[in-house]
Design a protein around this motif. Structure first.
Motif, PDB file in Angstrom:
ATOM      1  N   PHE A 350       7.427  -5.608  11.350  1.00 15.53           N
ATOM      2  CA  PHE A 350       7.756  -5.753   9.931  1.00 15.53           C
ATOM      3  C   PHE A 350       8.560  -4.578   9.387  1.00 15.53           C
ATOM      4  O   PHE A 350       8.926  -4.571   8.214  1.00 15.53           O
ATOM      5  N   GLN A 351       8.834  -3.595  10.220  1.00 12.61           N
ATOM      6  CA  GLN A 351       9.654  -2.451   9.841  1.00 12.61           C
ATOM      7  C   GLN A 351      10.538  -2.083  11.030  1.00 12.61           C
ATOM      8  O   GLN A 351      10.191  -2.370  12.177  1.00 12.61           O
ATOM      9  N   ALA A 556      10.055 -15.734   1.639  1.00 11.21           N
ATOM     10  CA  ALA A 556      10.024 -15.120   0.315  1.00 11.21           C
ATOM     11  C   ALA A 556       8.599 -14.814  -0.140  1.00 11.21           C
ATOM     12  O   ALA A 556       8.335 -13.795  -0.789  1.00 11.21           O
ATOM     13  N   GLY A 557       7.661 -15.687   0.197  1.00 10.11           N
ATOM     14  CA  GLY A 557       6.297 -15.498  -0.267  1.00 10.11           C
ATOM     15  C   GLY A 557       5.609 -14.290   0.326  1.00 10.11           C
ATOM     16  O   GLY A 557       4.548 -13.868  -0.171  1.00 10.11           O
ATOM     17  N   GLN A 558       6.188 -13.709   1.382  1.00 11.67           N
ATOM     18  CA  GLN A 558       5.578 -12.543   2.024  1.00 11.67           C
ATOM     19  C   GLN A 558       5.997 -11.231   1.364  1.00 11.67           C
ATOM     20  O   GLN A 558       5.485 -10.177   1.736  1.00 11.67           O
ATOM     21  N   ALA A 564      10.612  -5.578  -3.629  1.00 13.95           N
ATOM     22  CA  ALA A 564      11.697  -6.420  -3.125  1.00 13.95           C
ATOM     23  C   ALA A 564      13.047  -5.711  -3.116  1.00 13.95           C
ATOM     24  O   ALA A 564      13.759  -5.718  -2.100  1.00 13.95           O
ATOM     25  N   SER A 565      13.444  -5.103  -4.247  1.00 15.99           N
ATOM     26  CA  SER A 565      14.772  -4.475  -4.317  1.00 15.99           C
ATOM     27  C   SER A 565      14.922  -3.379  -3.282  1.00 15.99           C
ATOM     28  O   SER A 565      15.963  -3.263  -2.612  1.00 15.99           O
ATOM     29  N   ASN A 566      13.885  -2.558  -3.127  1.00 13.26           N
ATOM     30  CA  ASN A 566      13.936  -1.457  -2.170  1.00 13.26           C
ATOM     31  C   ASN A 566      14.015  -1.977  -0.740  1.00 13.26           C
ATOM     32  O   ASN A 566      14.802  -1.492   0.079  1.00 13.26           O
ATOM     33  N   ILE A 567      13.205  -2.995  -0.415  1.00 12.84           N
ATOM     34  CA  ILE A 567      13.205  -3.545   0.943  1.00 12.84           C
ATOM     35  C   ILE A 567      14.548  -4.194   1.254  1.00 12.84           C
ATOM     36  O   ILE A 567      15.095  -4.041   2.354  1.00 12.84           O
ATOM     37  N   PHE A 568      15.116  -4.926   0.293  1.00  7.55           N
ATOM     38  CA  PHE A 568      16.418  -5.566   0.512  1.00  7.55           C
ATOM     39  C   PHE A 568      17.463  -4.537   0.922  1.00  7.55           C
ATOM     40  O   PHE A 568      18.190  -4.719   1.907  1.00  7.55           O
ATOM     41  N   TRP A 584      19.136 -12.899   5.529  1.00  5.42           N
ATOM     42  CA  TRP A 584      18.350 -11.934   4.770  1.00  5.42           C
ATOM     43  C   TRP A 584      18.597 -12.110   3.271  1.00  5.42           C
ATOM     44  O   TRP A 584      17.666 -12.062   2.454  1.00  5.42           O
ATOM     45  N   ALA A 585      19.850 -12.335   2.887  1.00  6.61           N
ATOM     46  CA  ALA A 585      20.188 -12.506   1.468  1.00  6.61           C
ATOM     47  C   ALA A 585      19.571 -13.784   0.906  1.00  6.61           C
ATOM     48  O   ALA A 585      19.103 -13.807  -0.238  1.00  6.61           O
ATOM     49  N   ARG A 586      19.593 -14.866   1.691  1.00  3.72           N
ATOM     50  CA  ARG A 586      19.011 -16.121   1.197  1.00  3.72           C
ATOM     51  C   ARG A 586      17.514 -15.970   0.923  1.00  3.72           C
ATOM     52  O   ARG A 586      16.979 -16.508  -0.045  1.00  3.72           O
ATOM     53  N   THR A 587      16.833 -15.206   1.783  1.00  2.00           N
ATOM     54  CA  THR A 587      15.404 -14.965   1.569  1.00  2.00           C
ATOM     55  C   THR A 587      15.173 -14.274   0.232  1.00  2.00           C
ATOM     56  O   THR A 587      14.284 -14.647  -0.544  1.00  2.00           O
TER      57      THR A 587
END
Length: 666
Positions: A350-351, A556-558, A564-568, A584-587
């Motif tokens: 996940f990272q 998205a639910g995860q 969100a903004s930082n992870i994106f 990634w953008a669609r998610t």
């Protein structure tokens, strides 16, 4: 023949001097710096560069040019290097025409060193240039050395009409012109003094010489005659030099630009012929079999990746608190056991791997530091706050032709790796804090090459490879090329000579030549698999592929709204490397819609400024970043174009001729 880049050997410690002598030297050095000024001070301090470059250009009636370069190279004080390289441009754009280029065929390369430096060499393709790499990967040199390099460039001259335009079949040439870049704009080496002599079948009627940054109209010294002479210096890093000389067309033959789309007797005796033929047949059959056996064994024992035998896939002693594995298959010195071969077991991560930047992920995944990895590094540096990327709107709401890069104050606590620092310096150091991406076109290729070398060195420093994967592949593939060339020479040139010596036919020559060609091909193909990762490198690869799995399957639910903004932003450069930025953008578009519905709208990233008229969303930012990545990759690798028009009458400038070269040490 030697292989590509290898790691430099550490400099040896100098002799111990007394404090009194050291103090005296310090005083003398200080006086010297005052006398010679800043430029001289850099050279006095042992800076690397060309102390002297003397070139002789012998123009031939067929339009080719025989080149002899005598290079006096000053290596960095107190350091050892393997040798130098010369990149000679052989392909250039033609009159800004799409899908057409001018080609300068390079042949007859020879190298020697009057000062005794290692002078073995190999010639290989390097983008639009042919690289002549001089020196040995197993030997070192230092101090000041002299290299003599000779080669022939074909179709260098331009036929020019009386009105200064390229001659055609219907418009005959009035003059023939040499318009050549002694150095291109990619030359990043300082040159103290440059001297060029041009010999031709007739005396030059007029000459010009330009030196300085790209496009400079500053003239250097030039005199017409037989021969013509040019000189310049000192030239700083990035300075080009162009020489132009005009000759009567009657002194030459059919000169044109190469523009492309996309002995008798017997010393052995006929009695020896059967034995020689039999040996040739055995060699022809045995060479590919031997090559396959040897290379297959080497790939099996040394070319397969190592991995930890007793650890969960993706883990390493560093993450489990253990000691790193040793060099052997048992872990050595109490380290965990390692084995070779086997595909990595990939589990979703996940990272990204801890402390592994996007450019490093791209390099470990395909064992190559690609330009896309460098482009993703620019994006990562923007995410981390070192620069800002801003689209320049052009023509329509979604039309992008350029980007503005703005250097920002470095974030507190952030540390740049050597290749990251070189990338920032290459973009901003000589251009100021605000740079258009298009300004890097035709000038960044040599900087890119240096960054890629540092990226290969970084993966070695981290213990993912025992030596540069580029070098591991290059040594074996160079050997394959040599074997194949020997087979080709024997097949097309050697058989008649050997037949004459034997006094009869040499039927086995075909078999031996074909066998060597096949053997060379086998060595080249399998040599490309000799870049083996260490067990630590395999662990990082498994983690990287696991993270790619997350980027392509995340839902998205995860993802929590507040993160969100930082992870994106943090993960977008990795998505660019893996080619999954659109997924990634669609998610995150789904995350944004869910957040909006919950009355918790997400903040858009500020490190990338979108040019659209509407407010940006994650999809538009990812699309812009992908477009930036694609464009910057082409910009970083681009080289200047060429024209067949006259360089006289205001058209000439530094770096504006055909061809060109750049240099460096390794």
């Amino acid at each position: 023949m030697t292989g590509p880049d290898g790691p430099s050997r550490p400099s040896r410690p100098g002799a111990v001097r007394s404090r009194r002598v050291g103090g005296l030297l310090a005083v003398l050095t200080g006086l010297l710096l005052l006398l010679v000024g800043p430029a001289g001070a850099a050279r006095a301090a042992g800076g690397e560069g060309m102390q002297s470059f003397v070139a002789a250009y012998d123009l031939q009636p067929d339009g080719s040019m025989k080149v002899t370069e005598t290079i006096t190279w000053r290596f960095p004080s107190g350091e050892q290097r393997h040798g130098i390289f010369r990149d000679v441009v052989v392909r250039m754009g033609w009159n800004n025409e799409e899908n057409r280029y001018r080609y300068y065929d390079l042949t007859d390369v020879a190298v020697s060193s009057p000062s005794g430096a290692p002078d073995t060499f190999r010639v290989s393709d390097n983008g639009a240039a042919k690289e002549i790499r001089i020196g040995s990967a197993s030997a070192y040199t230092s101090g000041t050395q002299v290299y003599k390099v000779s080669y022939t460039l074909h179709n260098v001259l331009n036929p020019i009409t009386a009105d200064g335009k390229p001659a055609t079949g219907t418009t005959p040439a009035d003059t023939v012109e040499l318009n050549y870049n002694v150095f291109g704009t990619n030359e990043m080496t300082e040159r103290d003094k440059v001297t060029v002599t041009v010999n031709a079948p007739a005396a030059a009627t007029k000459v010009l010489c330009y030196a300085g940054p790209s496009g400079s109209t500053t003239q250097c010294s030039g005199s017409a005659g037989d021969p013509s002479r040019f000189s310049a210096g000192p030239l700083a890093s990035g300075d080009a030099m162009t020489v132009i000389a005009s000759y009567p067309a009657s002194a030459f033959g059919d000169v044109h630009a190469d523009v492309r789309n996309g002995g008798a007797g017997s010393s052995v005796g006929s009695e020896a012929a059967p034995a020689v033929n039999a040996a040739a047949w055995i060699g022809g059959v045995g060479a590919p079999v031997l090559a396959l056996a040897v290379m297959g064994t080497l790939v099996w024992t040394r070319g397969r990746d190592e991995r930890y035998a007793d650890l969960t896939p993706g883990l390493s002693p560093v993450s489990t608190g253990g000691a790193p594995a040793g060099a052997g298959g048992t872990g050595g010195a109490g380290g965990p056991a390692t084995v070779r071969g086997g595909a990595p077991t990939v589990a979703v991560q996940f990272q990204p791997p801890k402390g592994v930047q996007p450019g490093m992920v791209g390099t470990i995944v395909d064992e190559t530091a690609n330009p896309i990895d460098v482009s993703a590094t620019v994006i990562d540096l923007a995410v981390r706050g070192f620069l800002r990327i801003e689209e320049n709107e052009a023509g329509g709401m979604f039309s992008r032709t350029d980007w503005t890069l703005t250097l920002l104050d470095p974030p507190a606590g952030e540390r740049l790796l050597p290749y990251e620092q070189s990338l920032l310096d290459g973009i901003f150091a000589t251009r100021g804090d605000v740079v258009q991406l298009s300004e890097l076109k035709n000038t960044f290729a040599s900087t890119l090459k240096s960054i890629q070398r540092q990226m290969y060195q970084e993966v070695v420093t981290r213990g993912w490879f025992r030596s540069s994967p580029q070098a591991q592949r290059g040594v074996w593939q160079a050997l394959g090329i040599v074997i194949a060339v020997l087979g080709g020479l024997l097949l097309f040139y050697g058989r008649p000579a050997i037949s004459a010596i034997l006094g009869g036919g040499f039927s086995g020559g075909v078999a031996l030549g074909v066998g060597l060609l096949l053997a060379g091909g086998i060595v080249w193909v399998l040599g490309g698999r000799m870049a083996a990762k260490t067990a630590e490198g395999s662990a990082v690869l498994a983690q990287s592929l696991g993270f790619k799995e997350y980027l392509t399957t995340a839902e998205a639910g995860q993802i929590a709204f507040e993160e969100a903004s930082n992870i994106f932003s943090r993960y977008l450069p990795y998505a660019v490397v893996f080619g999954v930025a659109d997924r990634w953008a669609r998610t995150f578009a789904e995350v944004a819609r869910a957040a909006e519905a919950a009355n918790q709208p997400l903040l858009m990233p500020t490190w990338y400024v979108w040019s659209g008229n509407a407010f940006p969303d994650f999809t538009s930012i990812a699309s812009g970043v992908e477009s930036f990545s694609t464009t910057s990759t082409g910009t970083f690798t681009s080289t200047p174009g060429s024209s067949g028009s006259s360089g006289f009458g205001g058209g000439g400038f530094s770096g504006g001729g055909g061809g060109g070269s750049s240099s460096g040490s390794w």
